[in-house]
Enzyme design. Structure first.
Site, PDB file in Angstrom:
ATOM      1  N   HIS B  62       0.846  -1.204   0.000  1.00 19.95           N
ATOM      2  CA  HIS B  62       0.000   0.000   0.000  1.00 19.95           C
ATOM      3  C   HIS B  62       0.874   1.244   0.000  1.00 19.95           C
ATOM      4  CE1 HIS B  62      -3.972   1.878   1.707  1.00 19.95           C
ATOM      5  NE2 HIS B  62      -3.371   2.695   0.874  1.00 19.95           N
ATOM      6  N   HIS B  64       1.453   5.069  -2.225  1.00 24.29           N
ATOM      7  CA  HIS B  64       1.115   6.037  -3.276  1.00 24.29           C
ATOM      8  C   HIS B  64       2.443   6.635  -3.738  1.00 24.29           C
ATOM      9  CE1 HIS B  64      -3.199   5.870  -2.205  1.00 24.29           C
ATOM     10  NE2 HIS B  64      -2.734   5.664  -0.982  1.00 24.29           N
ATOM     11  N   ASN B  96      -4.844   5.294  -7.712  1.00 25.04           N
ATOM     12  CA  ASN B  96      -5.568   6.572  -7.805  1.00 25.04           C
ATOM     13  C   ASN B  96      -4.619   7.671  -8.234  1.00 25.04           C
ATOM     14  OD1 ASN B  96      -4.282   6.263  -5.306  1.00 25.04           O
ATOM     15  ND2 ASN B  96      -5.693   7.619  -4.248  1.00 25.04           N
ATOM     16  N   ASP B 306       1.295   2.697   3.868  1.00 29.28           N
ATOM     17  CA  ASP B 306       0.294   3.670   3.419  1.00 29.28           C
ATOM     18  C   ASP B 306       0.981   4.997   3.082  1.00 29.28           C
ATOM     19  OD1 ASP B 306      -2.030   4.872   2.628  1.00 29.28           O
ATOM     20  OD2 ASP B 306      -2.920   4.997   4.629  1.00 29.28           O
ATOM     21  N   HIS B 310       2.886  14.347   0.510  1.00 24.71           N
ATOM     22  CA  HIS B 310       2.283  15.636   0.165  1.00 24.71           C
ATOM     23  C   HIS B 310       3.362  16.712   0.208  1.00 24.71           C
ATOM     24  CE1 HIS B 310      -1.842  14.342   0.047  1.00 24.71           C
ATOM     25  NE2 HIS B 310      -1.827  13.898   1.280  1.00 24.71           N
TER      26      HIS B 310
END
Lengths: 319, 428
Positions: B62, B64, B96, B306, B310
């Site tokens: 998991h 991103h 995503n 996870d 940002h």
């Protein structure tokens, strides 16, 4: 003391000290020339991201009576509307040379972020559902005027506790001063972990009022019925409003308080605000004095650890 | 890795831990595979694993990774460096992205981009077109393109009928449907866990039950359809108990927990630090303890990073306006070890069990035995350091464990026999 962010971050002695020095500032307001030079040369900016008339005006009057310059950042007509971030706005106004920022923001915790970005003192004038410390100070001061020492006094707060920064601040302040607090609300308008608060909880206003020394009504917003938090306003008023009948059963010595603006006919019956024991106007008047005390504590000689009672040469009328 | 791994290595003095157990032993790496030490050429470089643990490479189910679409914040290169520094030799990239991974063409594009990563990149597809939760993505096409896990990142598909159809359709394709578990109609605009701290901080809270209801729903749908469900980032004691019972009864379900949920709790939000805003939210201290016990007991299969990078402008905001998520690739292992879990449980949950769940082979296929692929990490379990995002390889600036003292750190990482991290530094 650098900032005033929440009642919970105050030491009990700091809270008592602020209340102790407030009368000398109230006295200034009663003078013919209601102004002292305590904060001459300092600049206080108000930065309100939510509409508010009384709180913003109150801070502005308080700052002016201490001879501070004031600067209102009008959020609706500023670069904020063009998408500027809170951080950039704060850094921009600080660059103009200000000593304190008084901020109201719809987001709980926003003043905590602000303190990371600016050197100025930050005064929380209301953040989301969280805190409104100067409201609690003025409420304590007003209650002391009516009741004297608050130790072991029973204060009943009625209404939408869950969404109320006033309730969170008042519970902390009243209990810090030794009062017993009962919160009266439908279960849907209480915070989820209310059992962890130092309060009693009731869903029966009539019962709670039998031994109340003061009653504090919170503003009830219409939108709560759309969120299925209450069935409708009629039922809310019947169960949790200060109706004329309930008001008539209160002793005349029991002050009735409200942070304003009132919804007459909802949390308070139309004619009840006209009773002598309603101290809403005292709350507004005292708001200026406690905000003077706060500004003086943060920016005046109080901030450097010197005696916080204004020395005579500063307390004299300017001009 | 495309370059031929011609350099050979001998990893000496460590304690090997894999699915077959724990034993002191040395191993050698030649041409990308593990060989007995006596088969290593004399040119082999010695890697000192004294006092350290040698494990099959970690696998993050998991993460991103930024690309495609969020390159100013993270790239395959930066996320890949972060991964191998954290001991991960494979990451499952969440779909995503922009564009989302909802067609074979995007899968191929991401595969090309992933050549920049120092680790292996497995690619998850979306369950629905654009991960919008409205209609099914072409799952057959995605499966044919090599996708083994599909996922609409976030709270999970809210519509139970759509979830049923997805499970039914995905089953013969061999796809696992991975998803979060939050029943949005109950959690509303929650900003944190509902409880004592949300009550104090004046933030709307998500009750633990908004997660537990979704877990119960999807367990029921797995039973109905026989489709395979993997629960992403469970966070509540109730959900761990429910999933434990379901997997114990033989249903095709598995679950993960994010490393930060092992270490942090809602009380840590007292200063409104937006780097601690994650989804699902940090739960109570009791939930964090339950997460660690669930991993130790195997009720929860996997610990994930996870990893959600940002830029600072997405976090330098009032709490309710800040984006959720934390970077985690470089710290997930340390956080898990710091939480007090034994290293065998941590490695099971971070290496061979996730590898099995995303189709990389059985735990024994991944064991440290001759012939196995040389995806390996060497961990110093007693090293201590203070997490600091400024010194991390990720381009993200948001670490939930910033300033926290960590125990256990990756010393060396091999991907496909190539030395990519040595002495805690990225090579080349």
């Amino acid at each position: 003391m650098k900032h005033l962010l929440s009642i919970e971050e105050l030491e009990t002695e700091e809270l008592r000290e602020l209340l102790r020095i407030t009368p000398s500032f109230a006295e200034v307001a009663s003078r013919r020339i209601a102004k002292v030079p305590a904060l001459r040369g300092q600049t206080v900016a108000t930065l309100f991201y939510e509409d508010s008339t009384r709180t913003r005006l109150s801070f502005e009057v308080a700052a002016k009576r201490l001879s501070a310059d004031t600067l209102n950042v009008s959020v609706s007509s500023s670069s904020v509307n063009k998408g500027e971030s809170l951080r950039d706005t704060a850094e921009t106004i600080e660059a103009m040379g200000i000593d304190a920022i008084v901020m109201r923001h719809k987001s709980s915790g926003a003043p905590w972020q602000l303190t990371k970005w600016v050197e100025a003192s930050v005064i929380n004038a209301g953040d989301g559902w969280h805190q409104h410390p100067t409201q609690a100070l003025l409420d304590c001061f007003t209650l002391q005027q009516s009741l004297g020492d608050l130790a072991d006094r029973h204060i009943v707060i009625v209404g939408d506790i869950k969404h109320s920064r006033v309730a969170r601040s008042d519970v902390a302040a009243f209990t810090m001063l030794g009062a017993t607090v009962t919160l009266v609300a439908p279960p849907t308008l209480l915070p989820p972990a209310i059992h962890t608060w130092p309060v009693q909880v009731s869903h029966d206003l009539d019962q709670a009022l039998t031994d109340a020394d003061a009653i504090y009504l919170l503003r009830m917003q219409n939108e709560r019925q759309n969120e299925a938090l209450v069935p409708d306003m009629r039922e809310y008023t019947a169960l949790y409003g200060l109706t004329a009948a309930r008001a008539s059963r209160l002793a005349a010595s029991v002050p009735i308080m409200h942070p304003g603006p009132m919804n007459r006919g909802i949390e308070i019956a139309a004619d009840v605000p006209d009773l002598d024991q309603v101290v809403v106007i005292d709350q507004v008047r005292n708001g200026v004095a406690v905000r003077m005390a706060v500004l003086f504590m943060l920016l005046g000689s109080g901030s450097s650890g010197l005696p916080v009672i204004p020395p005579p040469e500063l307390a004299g009328a300017s001009s | 890795m495309s370059a031929a791994a011609s350099q050979s290595y001998i990893v000496r003095g460590g304690t090997l831990i894999d699915a077959s157990g724990t034993r002191p032993d040395d191993l050698a790496i030649v041409d990308g595979v593990i060989v007995p030490v006596d088969e290593a050429p004399s040119s082999a470089i010695e890697i000192d694993a004294g006092g350290a643990v040698v494990s099959p490479g970690l696998v993050d189910m998991h993460a991103h990774v930024g690309e495609p679409g969020d390159e100013p914040v993270e790239t395959m290169r930066s996320a890949g460096e972060a991964a191998v520094l954290g001991g991960f030799t494979t990451v499952l990239a969440m779909p995503n992205t922009f564009p989302p991974v909802d067609t074979a063409a995007v899968v191929e594009h991401v595969r090309i981009l992933s050549a920049d990563a120092l680790c292996n990149v497995e690619i998850a597809g979306t369950v629905t077109v654009g991960a919008k939760g409205e209609r099914l993505a072409p799952l057959g096409e995605l499966a044919a393109a090599g996708v083994r896990v599909v996922c609409d990142p976030g709270p999970g598909i809210q519509n139970p009928l759509l979830m049923r159809r997805a499970l039914e359709y995905a089953k013969p394709l061999g796809l696992t449907i991975a998803q979060g578990a939050e029943y949005l109609a109950l959690s509303g605009d929650a900003q944190m866990h509902e409880g004592e701290w949300s009550s104090r901080l004046g933030l709307p809270g998500a009750p633990a039950e908004s997660e537990e209801i979704m877990v119960m729903r999807d367990i029921a749908l797995a039973r109905l359809t026989g489709g395979r469900v993997h629960f992403q980032t469970l966070s509540t004691a109730g959900a761990f108990a429910i999933i434990g019972a379901a997997s114990g009864s033989g249903l095709p379900v598995s679950a993960e927990v994010a490393s930060h949920h092992l270490a942090l709790c809602d009380a840590d939000l007292a200063g409104y630090d937006t780097n601690l805003k994650v989804t699902p939210p940090l739960r109570s201290a009791g939930d964090a303890r339950a997460a660690a016990s669930a991993v130790a007991a195997g009720r929860v299969d996997v610990i994930v990073s996870d990893h959600t990078p940002h830029s600072s402008d997405r976090k330098d905001r009032p709490f309710d306006q800040a984006e959720p998520g934390s970077v985690g690739l470089e710290t997930a292992l340390s956080v898990a070890l710091t939480s007090g879990l034994d290293i065998e449980s941590v490695l099971r949950a971070m290496s061979w069990r996730p590898a099995e769940l995303i189709g990389l082979g059985s735990p024994t296929d991944r064991a440290l035995v001759p012939g196995a692929p040389a995806d390996i990490c060497v961990i110093d379990p007693n090293a201590t350091y203070v997490a600091s995002v400024a010194s991390m390889a990720t381009n993200g600036t948001n670490s939930a464990v910033e300033g926290v003292e960590m125990r256990g750190r990756v010393r060396t990482t091999f991907v496909g026999g190539q030395l990519v991290v040595d002495q805690g530094k990225v090579m080349a």
